[in-house]
Design an enzyme around this catalytic site. Structure first.
Site, PDB file in Angstrom:
ATOM      1  CE  LYS A  10      -4.460   0.446   2.090  1.00  0.00           C
ATOM      2  NZ  LYS A  10      -5.223   0.329   3.344  1.00  0.00           N
TER       3      LYS A  10
HETATM    4  C1  E4P Z   1      -8.613   0.823   3.333  1.00  0.00           C
HETATM    5  O1  E4P Z   1      -7.708   0.437   2.645  1.00  0.00           O
HETATM    6  C2  E4P Z   1      -8.445   1.790   4.433  1.00  0.00           C
HETATM    7  O2  E4P Z   1      -7.477   1.268   5.259  1.00  0.00           O
HETATM    8  C3  E4P Z   1      -9.694   1.973   5.224  1.00  0.00           C
HETATM    9  O3  E4P Z   1     -10.815   1.539   4.491  1.00  0.00           O
HETATM   10  C4  E4P Z   1      -9.861   3.349   5.811  1.00  0.00           C
HETATM   11  O4  E4P Z   1     -11.084   3.393   6.477  1.00  0.00           O
HETATM   12  P1  E4P Z   1     -11.484   4.512   7.545  1.00  0.00           P
HETATM   13  O5  E4P Z   1     -11.822   5.763   6.814  1.00  0.00           O
HETATM   14  O6  E4P Z   1     -12.651   3.935   8.258  1.00  0.00           O
HETATM   15  O7  E4P Z   1     -10.273   4.680   8.438  1.00  0.00           O
END
Ligand code: E4P
Length: 214
Positions: free
Chosen positions: A83
């Site tokens: 990521k």
């Molecule tokens: C996905 O890859 C992210 O880590 C995640 O969906 C972020 O979600 P949030 O806005 O609830 O922190």
């Protein structure tokens, strides 16, 4: 549409995996921090539970550092998807990682232009954060619809992961929009199971069964 679980919690990941409904996992530094455990240990446990793409985020903010972290994480398993934050150095890293066949998930995407740039750089996945856009009064799902249109029109291979999912309706809307993946927190997966008529129906079937002569 594939469903990933958005979690670094091993119990949640195990349960969802046993239910047979998840295709992969996404984590981020905030989710990992909640677990209060060694990062590498958590990721290796996840690798042993789920046979599918597992997104793990880099911490560096320069391309060289990101590539170094990515190469190290990829040695843990070929299921690792690295990521990378949506910044210019991040896209530089995506391009380099593509030449090494290391999969990437460009994260913190809040606009169609950002997704377009990440796809151009060769990202395997892009993660638009729908809930966080809704939180500030935008229509998060609209950028997903636009991304699907544009990626289809130009035949981009990059897959769209609908992220920052807050409730079951987001999952339905992601599927209607034609997203490739929704990454869903455990509590939302649980809600997707629920329907009061299922509970009432099951109770009645089990009660009626008691009346069957045995
Ligand atoms: C996905 O890859 C992210 O880590 C995640 O969906 C972020 O979600 P949030 O806005 O609830 O922190």
């Amino acid at each position: 549409m594939k469903i990933f679980i958005d979690s670094a919690n091993l119990d949640e990941i195990k349960k969802a995996n046993e239910w047979g409904i998840i295709d992969g996992v996404t984590t981020n530094p905030s989710l990992v921090a909640k677990e209060n455990k060694d990062f590498k240990e958590i990721v290796q446990e996840i690798i042993s539970i789920v046979d599918g793409p597992i997104s793990v985020e880099v911490i560096s903010t320069d391309a060289g550092g990101m590539v170094k972290e990515a190469v190290e994480m990829f040695e843990w398993s070929q299921n690792i998807v690295v990521k990378i934050p949506m910044i210019p150095e991040g896209l530089k890293a995506v391009k380099i990682l593509k030449t090494r066949n290391i999969k990437t998930n460009v994260t913190l995407i809040f606009s169609v232009n950002q997704a377009l740039l990440a796809a151009k750089a060769g990202a395997t996945y892009v993660s638009p954060f729908i809930g966080r856009l809704d939180d500030i009064g935008h229509d998060g799902m609209q950028i997903v619809r636009d991304m699907v249109d544009i990626f289809n029109r130009y035949n981009f291979k990059t897959e769209i992961i609908v992220a920052s999912v807050r409730h079951p309706l987001h999952v339905i809307d992601a599927a209607k929009a034609g997203a490739h993946v929704a990454t869903v927190p455990f509590n939302v997966i649980e809600k997707m199971f629920d329907h009061p008529l299922t509970d009432v129906g099951l109770k009645k079937f089990l009660n009626d069964w008691k009346k069957v002569p045995k």
